[in-house]
Each structure stands twice: as structure tokens, then as C-alpha cells.
Design an enzyme around this catalytic site. Structure first.
Site, PDB file in Angstrom:
ATOM      1  N   SER A 237     -29.085 -22.393   3.419  1.00 28.24           N
ATOM      2  CA  SER A 237     -28.161 -23.533   3.342  1.00 28.24           C
ATOM      3  C   SER A 237     -27.828 -24.015   4.751  1.00 28.24           C
ATOM      4  O   SER A 237     -28.275 -23.450   5.741  1.00 28.24           O
ATOM      5  CB  SER A 237     -26.889 -23.108   2.623  1.00 28.24           C
ATOM      6  OG  SER A 237     -26.184 -22.207   3.460  1.00 28.24           O
ATOM      7  N   LYS A 238     -27.027 -25.073   4.796  1.00 29.86           N
ATOM      8  CA  LYS A 238     -26.617 -25.667   6.073  1.00 29.86           C
ATOM      9  C   LYS A 238     -25.943 -24.646   6.981  1.00 29.86           C
ATOM     10  O   LYS A 238     -26.086 -24.684   8.197  1.00 29.86           O
ATOM     11  CB  LYS A 238     -25.619 -26.800   5.812  1.00 29.86           C
ATOM     12  CG  LYS A 238     -26.290 -28.066   5.349  1.00 29.86           C
ATOM     13  CD  LYS A 238     -25.636 -29.276   6.008  1.00 29.86           C
ATOM     14  CE  LYS A 238     -26.331 -30.545   5.612  1.00 29.86           C
ATOM     15  NZ  LYS A 238     -27.349 -31.003   6.483  1.00 29.86           N
ATOM     16  N   ARG A 239     -25.193 -23.765   6.333  1.00 33.57           N
ATOM     17  CA  ARG A 239     -24.472 -22.750   7.102  1.00 33.57           C
ATOM     18  C   ARG A 239     -25.424 -21.883   7.935  1.00 33.57           C
ATOM     19  O   ARG A 239     -25.046 -21.298   8.940  1.00 33.57           O
ATOM     20  CB  ARG A 239     -23.647 -21.974   6.083  1.00 33.57           C
ATOM     21  CG  ARG A 239     -23.465 -20.517   6.167  1.00 33.57           C
ATOM     22  CD  ARG A 239     -22.681 -20.062   4.940  1.00 33.57           C
ATOM     23  NE  ARG A 239     -23.578 -19.814   3.811  1.00 33.57           N
ATOM     24  CZ  ARG A 239     -24.203 -18.671   3.599  1.00 33.57           C
ATOM     25  NH1 ARG A 239     -24.034 -17.671   4.436  1.00 33.57           N
ATOM     26  NH2 ARG A 239     -24.993 -18.516   2.563  1.00 33.57           N
ATOM     27  N   GLY A 241     -27.890 -23.133   9.529  1.00 33.39           N
ATOM     28  CA  GLY A 241     -28.514 -24.015  10.502  1.00 33.39           C
ATOM     29  C   GLY A 241     -29.707 -24.756   9.930  1.00 33.39           C
ATOM     30  O   GLY A 241     -30.452 -25.404  10.659  1.00 33.39           O
ATOM     31  N   GLU A 247     -32.646 -34.821  10.068  1.00 39.27           N
ATOM     32  CA  GLU A 247     -31.614 -34.362  11.008  1.00 39.27           C
ATOM     33  C   GLU A 247     -32.242 -33.686  12.228  1.00 39.27           C
ATOM     34  O   GLU A 247     -31.761 -33.831  13.347  1.00 39.27           O
ATOM     35  CB  GLU A 247     -30.657 -33.394  10.309  1.00 39.27           C
ATOM     36  CG  GLU A 247     -29.835 -34.054   9.223  1.00 39.27           C
ATOM     37  CD  GLU A 247     -28.970 -33.038   8.483  1.00 39.27           C
ATOM     38  OE1 GLU A 247     -27.791 -32.921   8.820  1.00 39.27           O
ATOM     39  OE2 GLU A 247     -29.496 -32.369   7.572  1.00 39.27           O
TER      40      GLU A 247
END
Ligand code: GLU
Length: 463
Positions: A237-239, A241, A247
């Protein structure tokens, strides 16, 4: 060997790194064998699919250098085609109309569950010979015994007993073909020989094989790649990185670095880490795909990017960093190609992406009067002795030609002429020029700044 692959994204979001890796694998396999790579937009989820996501996915594919062959296919435009195949299955007796309501089917499932069996449709309408009618769907008449076996490129042999699979719906009561039906028709019509996709689809594959077999069509090779996990081996996930491809692009990653990093996340060629695009194409033959899930490592991605940034010809790097320099708000009129190249030469070893590289330029593009000083560095290096050296260096540099070599010699002359060591002078000079204790080779900085800026910095710091 004839190899035709496809990437089949659902346009319900931007291209993320898991999807990008699948696309890269499909593209490489096709390019390795001189075959074809197709793109199909699986946009049948009308609520969540958006044209802007299709556009974004295509832009990311182009940015990654994954060119596709032939036209784009949109599933929503092919409903009639899918239904032709459903009709074929009905005509050959491999499918049947079913009048069971969703509630009835749910009750069958519930009953099976209560008996400790796998929840499934019980085949109630299989032999009823129903025709079309309001509220009726079409189901595949699956074999009643046997196994579906396939040799997965990644996972090896997979065998599923048909008792695990019930008579799946292939056309819903509203006339829309179901997902598995559409995928089989598309893959067949597009001549796909190798289906490589995420292993979240591995349970669909035996069902799709049953449809191929019922239609009498050749079954392609399948390869199911494991998900990319976070460094803690949890769902990525985004957490962790992890970001969408777009992006990374906005952060100033190089596409060749992202491609290289993602390919290695699930495939290997000995212990080689860095590959040119030509090498990837030459080595990627569909073997050595790792069946174990790999963990995403942002630090390794950064390392990989830094590598490609160092390897790029300066002119190319300067061209790539330009939009990021614009974004940083520098006066671009004063930054022609040769000055951008000079900056890239000085800072490329110090930045892991183009955005950071451009940000590193700031101290050299700030006028002397506005240069920000780091407090610790000034407290330490602008001592009385430090300032005396800076004051003395002003006239020394003023008398030299501002080439790097001449500045180097002048600095050397000052140090030796006064019986000093380089380290007696350098920290004060570096702080005066950069504002902090970092940055490239001092004569290179001064040659870039030029006479007026250099002398102004020395004067301001000495004062
Ligand atoms: N549209 C599916 C996805 O985005 C891909 C299905 C396939 O490759 O067969 O997960």
C-alpha cells in the site's frame, strides 16, 4: 515460437506498480519472441471505469516504453461478439438457460454450506431444456467429473477438480456476458498465446479453460505472477511507499529504472541487477519467474534510479531535468542547455531522482544576497580565521580567469603560499558558496557561478 500476449487493465484507477510489472512481463515476452503485444481495456464495470483512467494508463504505458501492437480493444464495445459465442455454446449443447432466481441460487449455496460442502449452484436447470425468457441467464454445462489441469509458467502444474466448479453463468439475465466469458472470447479473438496476469486471477483460470474446451478452442499458456508485497510482507500500500506509475513519473524517476526494478521483482537472470532494455528483451523468455511473492523495497528502487541517472549522457539528463527545474521556479531564461548540463554534472551523484536533482540546484541559482546560510555551518566555519581567509581569497580569485582549472590553481596557490592545508580554508569557502557544508567540487562551483556571484558570496560571508 509464435507469442502473442496482452495486458488487460480495468480502468478503475491509475496504473499501479503491480499492474505495470504484469504489463512489462507481457511486453517483454512478446518482444523476446518477436511476437505481438496487445492492450485491452476491461471497462465492463460501468460504475467504476473512467475514460480519464484509461488515458492515464495509456500515458503510463507510453512513458514506460511499452508500445502495443494493433488497435486498443474496449470490452464494452464487444458485447455482441461475446453473445455470439454464448449462442454457439447454447447451440452445441454446452450451455443452457436457467430460470433460477438469485434468491434460489443463494438458498442452494446456503444448503451446501450447511452440509459442509462447497457452496455451488446445484444444476437444477441443466436438463430442463429451457429456452430464453425474462429473468433467465445462461450457464455453462460443465463436465461432471474430471480435473482441469494446466501448466502455469510461474506456479507449475495446477490441477482443480471440476467438482470445485459449478455451472457458471456466462450470460446474465440482463443479457450481459460475464467476465470469464468475455475474457475467453477476447483472448481467442485476439490470438493470445500467453496469458500473464496477477495471481488474483488464478481461480478464474480453470473456469476459463472449461469455456475454451466447450467452444473447442485451443487453450493458451497461463502464467500467474504473485502479488507484490510490502517490506513487512503485508498487502502493498501507499504506506510502504508504493505509488502509481504516474506519481513516480512526477517525482522524477526514470522509466528505465522503474522497469528494471519491477522486472527484477519476480524474475531473475543469475544475480544481475541492472539491465539495458536490449538485455531484458534478450533474456526474458518466460522462464525464471519467481513463484514466491517479492517485497517492494523503495530503497532499492532509489538505488536503481540513481544508477540510471549516473549512466545517462549529460545532455539527455539535462533535457529530462528541465521540467523539474521549471517546477522548482528557477529563472529558465538564465538556464540554457549548457548551464543545465553543468548543474547536472555537479549534482547528479547527489540525487536519487530528477526532482531532487533540480532541488539541489537552488543554492547555485540564488543571488548572493538571498543565499540561505545553515546556522551550524556558519557558526563553525565563519570564525575570525575563516572570514580572514574569505576576505583574502576575494582578490586572489578576482585576479584569475574563471575557468575551473585556473580557479583550482589559484586556490591551491593560496593554500600552499600561506603554509596552510586545504581543510583550513575549504569549509569556510564551501559555506560561503553553498550556504551549507555540501555540494560539489569548489572550483567547479565557482566556475559555474562566475566572477561576480563568487566574489559577492565571499564578500557577504566575510562581512
Ligand atoms: N482486468 C483484469 C485486471 O485488471 C485483468 C484480467 C486478465 O488479465 O485476464 O485485473
Amino acid at each position: 515460437m509464435n507469442v502473442v500476449t496482452r495486458f488487460a487493465p480495468s480502468p478503475t484507477g491509475h496504473l499501479h506498480i503491480g499492474g505495470a510489472r504484469t504489463a512489462i512481463f507481457c511486453w517483454l515476452l512478446a518482444r523476446h519472441y518477436g511476437g505481438q503485444f496487445h492492450l485491452r481495456i476491461e471497462d465492463t464495470d460501468l460504475l467504476r471505469s473512467k475514460q480519464e483512467y484509461t488515458d492515464s494508463i495509456l500515458a503510463s504505458m507510453r512513458w514506460l516504453g511499452l508500445d502495443w501492437d494493433g488497435p486498443l480493444n474496449y470490452q464494452t464495445q464487444r458485447t455482441a461478439l461475446y453473445n455470439e459465442y454464448v449462442d454457439r455454446l447454447l447451440a452445441s449443447g454446452h450451455a443452457y438457460w436457467c430460470s433460477c432466481t438469485p434468491e434460489e441460487v443463494e438458498a442452494m449455496r446456503e444448503k451446501a454450506r450447511a452440509q459442509g460442502l462447497k457452496p455451488r449452484y446445484n444444476g437444477c436447470c441443466r436438463e430442463r431444456n429451457l429456452g430464453p425468457g425474462e429473468g433467465r441467464c445462461v450457464r455453462l454445462k460443465a463436465p461432471l467429473a474430471g480435473k482441469v489441469v494446466f501448466d502455469d509458467l510461474v506456479k507449475g502444474t495446477i490441477a482443480v477438480d471440476v467438482s470445485e466448479l459449478d455451472d457458471m453463468v456466462i450470460r446474465r439475465a440482463d443479457g450481459m456476458p460475464t467476465y470469464n466469458m468475455a475474457v475467453v472470447v477476447d483472448d481467442h479473438e485476439m490470438g493470445i498465446t500467453h496469458v500473464i496476469r496477477g495471481d488474483d486471477h488464478v481461480s478464474n483460470t480453470p473456469r476459463q479453460i472449461l469455456i475454451y474446451e466447450a467452444l473447442g478452442l485451443p487453450v493458451p499458456r497461463f502464467g500467474h505472477v504473485p502479488m507484490i508485497l510490502g517490506p513487512d510482507r503485508q498487502k502493498l500500500s501507499k504506506r510502504h511507499g508504493a505509488r502509481a506509475v504516474i506519481e513516480y513519473q512526477n517525482d522524477g524517476l526514470l522509466p528505465q529504472a522503474l522497469v528494471n526494478y519491477l522486472v527484477r521483482l519476480g524474475w531473475s537472470h543469475g544475480d544481475q541487477e541492472i539491465f539495458s532494455r536490449e538485455e531484458l528483451i534478450a533474456y526474458f523468455d518466460g522462464s525464471n519467474l519467481n513463484p514466491a511473492a517479492a517485497a517492494f523495497d523503495p530503497a532499492k528502487l532509489e538505488w536503481c534510479n540513481a544508477h540510471f541517472m549516473r549512466e545517462l549522457p549529460l545532455t539527455e539528463l539535462a533535457g529530462l531535468v528541465k521540467p523539474f527545474a521549471e517546477q522548482a521556479g528557477y529563472d529558465m531564461a538564465a538556464l540554457d542547455a549548457s548551464r543545465l548540463e553543468a548543474l547536472c554534472h555537479m549534482f547528479r551523484e547527489r540525487a536519487a531522482n530528477l526532482k531532487a536533482l533540480a532541488e539541489n540546484f537552488a543554492p547555485l541559482l540564488t543571488p548572493a544576497a538571498a543565499l540561505a546560510y545553515d546556522e551550524k555551518a556558519t557558526a563553525k566555519n565563519f570564525s575570525e580565521t575563516g572570514k580572514r581567509h574569505l576576505a583574502a581569497l576575494g582578490p586572489v580569485f578576482a585576479a584569475t580567469d574563471f575557468s575551473q582549472a585556473a580557479l583550482e590553481a589559484a586556490l591551491q596557490g593560496y593554500v600552499e603560499g600561506n603554509g596552510l592545508k586545504f581543510k583550513d580554508v575549504a569549509p569556510a569557502l564551501r559555506t560561503a558558496l553553498m550556504g551549507f557544508m555540501g555540494g560539489p567540487h569548489l572550483p567547479e562551483i565557482m566556475a559555474f557561478l562566475g566572477r561576480d556571484e563568487t566574489l559577492a558570496r565571499l564578500a557577504r560571508a566575510a562581512a
